[in-house]
Write an enzyme that holds these catalytic residues in place. Structure first.
Site, short mmCIF file in Angstrom:
data_model
loop_
_atom_site.label_atom_id
_atom_site.label_comp_id
_atom_site.label_asym_id
_atom_site.label_seq_id
_atom_site.Cartn_x
_atom_site.Cartn_y
_atom_site.Cartn_z
CG ASP A 169 -2.04 0.97 1.16
OD1 ASP A 169 -2.12 1.69 0.16
OD2 ASP A 169 -2.84 1.02 2.11
CG ASP A 217 -5.75 -5.53 1.97
OD1 ASP A 217 -5.52 -4.99 3.07
OD2 ASP A 217 -6.26 -4.91 1.01
#
Length: 377
Positions: free
Chosen positions: A91, A270
């Site tokens: 991320d 996720d």
């Protein structure tokens, strides 16, 4: 990016695929365990492999703070640093733009953070976030974005989405003008925003497709909106995002969320739910969730999920794990985490099997009916 669709469900947008990276092939749909600081809490990389994890996620913001880019570069990237030789996605720190509202200031240039650790100032831009992810060495990197809260005024979401698009273009240009450090190819996904406004979400998606990212993530979901609004955004995204590239729903979610998103063409997921709830003693089974701290399990010598073939269920009873939790033994947290990750990975692998067999829709409906009817026990 080498991504191929290998099977499609005839009654929905669900699909199976294979995403190839330098660190291995990723079958989709797939769940990615969250290893924010280069560690999936309490689980070793070899144990992740034994659980059949194909890819894990780490966070650029947290790794930039500690151990820092210098150490990561000297280590040869996160794969070597943590001894994980499978695929890795990072991320961008965009979630921290959302979650650390009191510690950050957004401008056209990027985001100024006040470190939650020591108060030092950090300046994240679309370009230096790419640079950090080059040092991390992730196989898939996400660009800097802003995730608006829900609910939010339409005009705020519009302006935020336009800023995210400008950042995305800068990140894409910088990615294409730089090279990996460690001799293998990296990929970059775009992140759509737009909240739950159909036209804003569609505009964001179309503009990112024009930038030709290697894959696309649906961002800004699971921030408080009703599930049905999220599903509406996924139905819309399916009509715009290219079939030939992977789709990733960020930060989602419950088993029901995941299967309903797979039904709408999502490939990658996720979420911290399995690890976070595992540390609190809540475990996932095929018949619902169990709070193992409850007194009724003190003399329950059955496995957590009878007939479920994994390490935890083969070797330990509910009574023993409850005992570990209630006396503060770390092993209890670890076993609950392993059970939950095993369940989530089973969920997506079983979805793949049913998509390939042409039975996904019926299986999904029957599974969720049993899972949700049993509730929390």
């Amino acid at each position: 990016m080498n991504f191929s669709v290998t099977a499609k469900d005839s009654r929905s947008a669900a699909r199976c695929g294979v995403l190839s990276t330098a660190h291995g092939d990723i079958p989709t749909p797939i769940f990615m365990p969250v290893g924010t600081r280069a560690s999936v809490k309490s689980i070793e990389p070899d144990e992740l492999k034994a659980l059949d994890a194909k890819i894990i996620l780490a966070n650029t913001y947290h790794l930039y703070l500690k151990p820092g880019n210098d150490i990561l570069f000297k280590a040869g990237g996160v794969h070597r640093f943590m001894n994980w030789d499978g695929p890795l996605l990072t991320d961008s720190g965009g979630y921290q733009v959302y979650s650390l509202t009191d510690l950050r200031k957004i401008s056209e240039e990027g985001v100024m953070f006040k470190s939650h650790l020591d108060g030092s100032k950090l300046h994240f831009t679309p370009e230096n976030v790419v640079d950090t992810q080059r040092i991390i060495g992730s196989d898939i990197m996400m660009p800097l974005d802003e995730c608006p809260p829900w609910p939010a005024e339409r005009e705020y979401v519009r302006k935020s989405g336009e800023l995210t698009l400008r950042w995305a273009e800068r990140a894409r240009n910088h990615f294409l003008s730089t090279r990996p450090h460690y001799g293998y190819e990296q990929f970059q996904f775009g992140i759509t925003q737009g909240g739950t406004f159909d036209d804003l979400r569609a505009h964001s998606s179309r503009m990112l497709v024009e930038m030709d990212f290697d894959g696309y993530a649906v961002g800004g979901m699971a921030v408080g909106e009703p599930a049905e609004q999220m599903y509406r955004m996924l139905d819309l995204s399916h009509t715009i995002l290219p079939e030939s590239k992977p789709r990733y729903l960020m930060g989602v979610g419950t088993p029901s969320n995941i299967l309903n998103a797979i039904e709408r063409g999502i490939d990658m997921f996720d979420c911290v739910i399995p690890t976070r709830e595992g540390r609190n003693g809540r475990v996932y089974t095929r018949k619902g969730t169990i709070n193992l701290r409850a007194g009724k399990y003190a003399d329950d010598f059955r496995p957590i999920d009878e007939g479920f073939d994994n390490h935890v269920c083969r070797n330990y009873s509910r009574a023993y794990i409850r005992h570990l939790l209630n006396v503060g033994e770390i092993l209890g947290l670890k076993l609950c985490t392993m059970q939950n990750l095993s369940f989530y990975l089973w969920l997506t692998s079983t979805a793949r099997e049913h998509i390939a067999a042409g039975t996904f829709t019926d299986w999904k409906e029957s599974f969720l009916m049993e899972f949700n009817s049993n509730g929390n026990k």
